[in-house]
Design a protein around this motif. Structure first.
Motif, short mmCIF file in Angstrom:
data_model
loop_
_atom_site.label_atom_id
_atom_site.label_comp_id
_atom_site.label_asym_id
_atom_site.label_seq_id
_atom_site.Cartn_x
_atom_site.Cartn_y
_atom_site.Cartn_z
N SER A 1 0.78 -1.13 -0.04
CA SER A 1 -0.03 0.01 -0.02
C SER A 1 0.65 1.26 -0.02
N VAL A 2 1.79 1.26 0.71
CA VAL A 2 2.76 2.42 1.04
C VAL A 2 3.66 2.42 -0.64
N ILE A 3 3.84 1.46 -1.32
CA ILE A 3 4.66 1.54 -2.59
C ILE A 3 3.56 2.22 -3.33
N ILE A 4 2.51 1.57 -3.51
CA ILE A 4 1.59 1.88 -4.43
C ILE A 4 1.23 3.52 -4.38
N ALA A 5 1.11 4.06 -3.01
CA ALA A 5 0.78 5.34 -2.90
C ALA A 5 1.97 6.40 -3.40
N VAL A 6 3.22 6.02 -2.99
CA VAL A 6 4.57 6.58 -3.33
C VAL A 6 4.69 6.76 -4.90
N SER A 7 4.50 5.46 -5.40
CA SER A 7 4.75 5.24 -7.04
C SER A 7 3.56 6.25 -7.69
N HIS A 8 2.45 6.22 -7.13
CA HIS A 8 1.56 7.17 -7.99
C HIS A 8 2.09 8.49 -7.76
N MET A 9 2.38 9.07 -6.59
CA MET A 9 2.66 10.45 -6.09
C MET A 9 3.96 10.74 -7.24
N ILE A 10 4.86 9.85 -7.36
CA ILE A 10 6.07 10.25 -8.14
C ILE A 10 5.40 10.34 -9.54
N TYR A 11 4.75 9.32 -10.12
CA TYR A 11 4.26 9.54 -11.47
C TYR A 11 3.42 10.97 -11.74
N VAL A 12 2.50 11.13 -10.64
CA VAL A 12 1.67 12.34 -10.93
C VAL A 12 2.73 13.74 -10.95
N ASN A 13 3.52 13.57 -10.07
CA ASN A 13 4.57 14.64 -9.97
C ASN A 13 5.27 14.77 -11.27
N HIS A 14 5.66 13.66 -11.85
CA HIS A 14 6.33 13.63 -13.28
C HIS A 14 5.33 14.14 -14.29
N CYS A 15 4.04 13.70 -14.31
CA CYS A 15 3.38 14.39 -15.33
C CYS A 15 3.12 15.80 -15.26
N PHE A 16 2.89 16.42 -14.26
CA PHE A 16 2.69 17.72 -13.73
C PHE A 16 4.07 18.49 -14.50
N GLU A 17 5.05 17.73 -14.45
CA GLU A 17 6.49 18.58 -14.74
C GLU A 17 6.75 18.27 -16.13
N ASP A 18 5.90 17.43 -16.95
CA ASP A 18 6.34 17.05 -18.18
C ASP A 18 5.94 18.14 -19.27
N LYS A 19 6.53 18.58 -20.16
CA LYS A 19 6.46 19.56 -21.01
C LYS A 19 5.10 18.99 -22.06
N ALA A 20 4.87 18.07 -22.27
CA ALA A 20 3.82 17.46 -23.08
C ALA A 20 2.39 17.64 -22.26
N PHE A 21 2.61 17.42 -20.97
CA PHE A 21 1.30 17.66 -20.23
C PHE A 21 0.95 19.14 -19.99
N GLN A 22 1.99 19.77 -19.80
CA GLN A 22 1.88 21.32 -19.93
C GLN A 22 1.28 21.62 -21.18
N ALA A 23 1.56 21.30 -22.10
CA ALA A 23 1.24 21.74 -23.53
C ALA A 23 -0.07 21.52 -23.63
N GLU A 24 -0.66 20.42 -23.20
CA GLU A 24 -2.06 19.82 -23.17
C GLU A 24 -2.94 20.88 -22.36
N CYS A 25 -2.46 21.22 -21.19
CA CYS A 25 -3.28 22.03 -20.18
C CYS A 25 -3.21 23.40 -20.49
N ASP A 26 -2.29 24.00 -21.53
CA ASP A 26 -2.27 25.39 -22.16
C ASP A 26 -3.35 25.46 -23.31
N GLU A 27 -3.71 24.55 -24.15
CA GLU A 27 -4.50 24.68 -24.96
C GLU A 27 -5.99 24.84 -24.89
#
Length: 167
Positions: free
Chosen positions: A141-167
């Motif tokens: 359960s801890v691993i799932i929570a941490v892994s998802h947090m890392i993934y979500v943070n990556h998505c928010f920092e990803d330029k492709a994700f930011q470009a999607e948000c800006d459209e």
């Protein structure tokens, strides 16, 4: 690259330094191990505080050894999603169930596999056995929570994700 998950691999217990590391060496070692995860780091004041509060054992002649380093590698990651009293409870549960080496190596494998899966690499976490111990269920359960947090943070920092948000 901050999120170089494809090459992320925590050192297994037998790969941890066999000689004691001084505080600054320990900080560098841990931060280097965790660098692909983004902004998950440890500082000297954090380690000193963890020692003072008894979360990890005191250094021996100012040096940290494998068990302390393994605990720190887990603690620094787990504290991203858990308060310290819960992490302490997990350490107590682990001590009752598994040796430090077995628990740490299991954590490494599970954590890496979960991250690889979330980041689209060809790995899938195994199903927990029906009779899995409470300790394994809690760790998963801890691993799932941490892994998802890392993934979500990556998505928010990803330029492709930011470009999607800006459209």
């Amino acid at each position: 690259m901050k999120y170089d998950i494809e090459h992320f691999k925590l050192p297994r217990y037998h790969e941890l330094p066999t000689v004691g590391l001084y505080l600054e060496q320990t900080i560098t070692y841990i931060n280097d191990c965790l660098a692909p995860l983004g902004d998950i780091t440890v500082t000297s004041s954090m380690i000193s505080n963890y020692v003072k509060k008894g979360y990890i054992e005191r250094p021996i002649k100012k040096q940290y050894y494998a068990e302390q380093i393994a605990r720190l590698l887990f603690l620094v990651v787990a504290k991203q999603v858990l308060p310290m009293p819960h992490i302490v409870a997990l350490f107590q549960l682990q001590r009752q169930t598994y040796t430090p080496e077995v628990a740490y190596n299991y954590y490494c494998r599970e954590f890496e596999t979960m991250l690889y899966s979330l980041f689209g690499l060809p790995y899938q976490p195994s199903e927990l056995e029906a009779d899995a111990t409470f300790a394994k269920k809690m760790l998963r359960s801890v691993i799932i929570a941490v892994s998802h947090m890392i993934y979500v943070n990556h998505c928010f920092e990803d330029k492709a994700f930011q470009a999607e948000c800006d459209e």
